[in-house]
Design an enzyme around this catalytic site. Structure first.
Site, PDB file in Angstrom:
ATOM      1  N   ASP A  42      -3.757   5.147  -4.276  1.00  0.00           N
ATOM      2  CA  ASP A  42      -4.635   5.182  -3.435  1.00  0.00           C
ATOM      3  C   ASP A  42      -5.519   6.286  -3.055  1.00  0.00           C
ATOM      4  OD1 ASP A  42      -4.059   2.639  -3.097  1.00  0.00           O
ATOM      5  OD2 ASP A  42      -1.786   2.856  -2.130  1.00  0.00           O
TER       6      ASP A  42
HETATM    7  N1  URA Z   1       1.644   1.597  -4.774  1.00  0.00           N
HETATM    8  C1  URA Z   1       0.696   1.891  -3.811  1.00  0.00           C
HETATM    9  O1  URA Z   1       1.457   1.553  -2.738  1.00  0.00           O
HETATM   10  N2  URA Z   1       0.434   2.324  -3.775  1.00  0.00           N
HETATM   11  C2  URA Z   1      -0.703   3.356  -4.501  1.00  0.00           C
HETATM   12  O2  URA Z   1      -0.956   4.458  -4.890  1.00  0.00           O
HETATM   13  C3  URA Z   1       0.595   2.827  -5.733  1.00  0.00           C
HETATM   14  C4  URA Z   1       1.238   2.436  -6.053  1.00  0.00           C
END
Ligand code: URA
Length: 235
Positions: A103
């Site tokens: 993310d």
């Molecule tokens: N899980 C998440 O919620 N976000 C990420 O960036 C990676 C794994």
């Protein structure tokens, strides 16, 4: 491989453009200008320079980035920067892709490659390698939450149970855990499913590969040992 083809394979542009670079005297091998585009090269441990900048021939790209906050893993980032802005054009010309996604607000280990087989080996749903995350949480983590994470939780619109292994409480609001799949927002959704909230998420390890001393925003080429470590899966 001919010199012009080698340069093209390394992301320097079209065959025509590479011929021009060579004819302009921009390309040196062993500190000597080479102006023959059809020079046949031995690619093993081939070092060359273009306009004075040094390069090593690489059949494929395997890169580890310590992703900073505020960067999206897409080429056409809309609301934030794109991680691809951290790489120069020759690498982008080679079709560099993220191996899975983080993310925009997640930091840590992100692999990038132009090798489709490697990408597949790490992200195929049946072959997902373990990923270690460290997170700060909004509320203190309880023993019950840890137990639920280890036993597995259901996530809306996803099939199956999502369980973490090696769940370690590092501080009242700080947790480390390993996940074995890679669905959208997985870690944040798992924490929400047990009644907590991720405030900050950091990926520390993929397979057996960790970030070691890589500063945020920095990247390195993986060695062949590190490539193997990143693919490591428990049997
Ligand atoms: N899980 C998440 O919620 N976000 C990420 O960036 C990676 C794994």
């Amino acid at each position: 491989m001919f010199l012009e083809k080698m340069l093209q394979s390394q992301g320097f542009g079209s065959r025509k453009y590479c011929q021009q670079l060579i004819k302009n005297g921009a390309v040196e091998i062993n500190a000597e200008v080479v102006d023959n585009p059809k020079l046949k090269l031995d690619l093993s441990d081939l070092h060359f320079s273009v306009y004075g900048e040094e390069y090593l021939y690489r059949e494929h790209l395997y890169i580890a980035l310590n992703k900073p906050k505020g960067y999206e893993c897409s080429h056409q980032a809309t609301h934030h920067f794109s991680v691809f802005e951290l790489f120069d054009e020759t690498l982008l010309n080679r079709g560099l892709q993220c191996v899975g996604r983080l993310d925009q607000d997640t930091t840590g280990l992100l692999l990038l490659t132009d090798d489709g087989q490697y990408l597949q080996a790490l992200t195929h749903p049946k072959k997902h390698v373990a990923k270690v995350y460290v997170m700060e949480t909004a509320d203190a983590v309880t023993a019950e939450q840890i137990q639920q994470l280890e036993q597995g939780v259901e996530l809306r619109n996803e099939n199956g149970i999502f369980a973490a292994t090696d769940v370690n409480l590092l501080d009242t609001h700080k947790l480390q855990m390993t996940v074995h799949q890679g669905v959208y927002h997985q870690v944040k959704r798992m924490l929400a499913a047990v009644g907590n909230k991720v405030e900050h998420l950091h990926r520390a390890q993929i397979g057996k590969l960790d970030l070691e001393d890589l500063a945020e925003g920095e990247w390195v080429y993986l060695t062949s040992d590190q490539i193997e470590q990143s693919k490591f899966r428990e049997q």
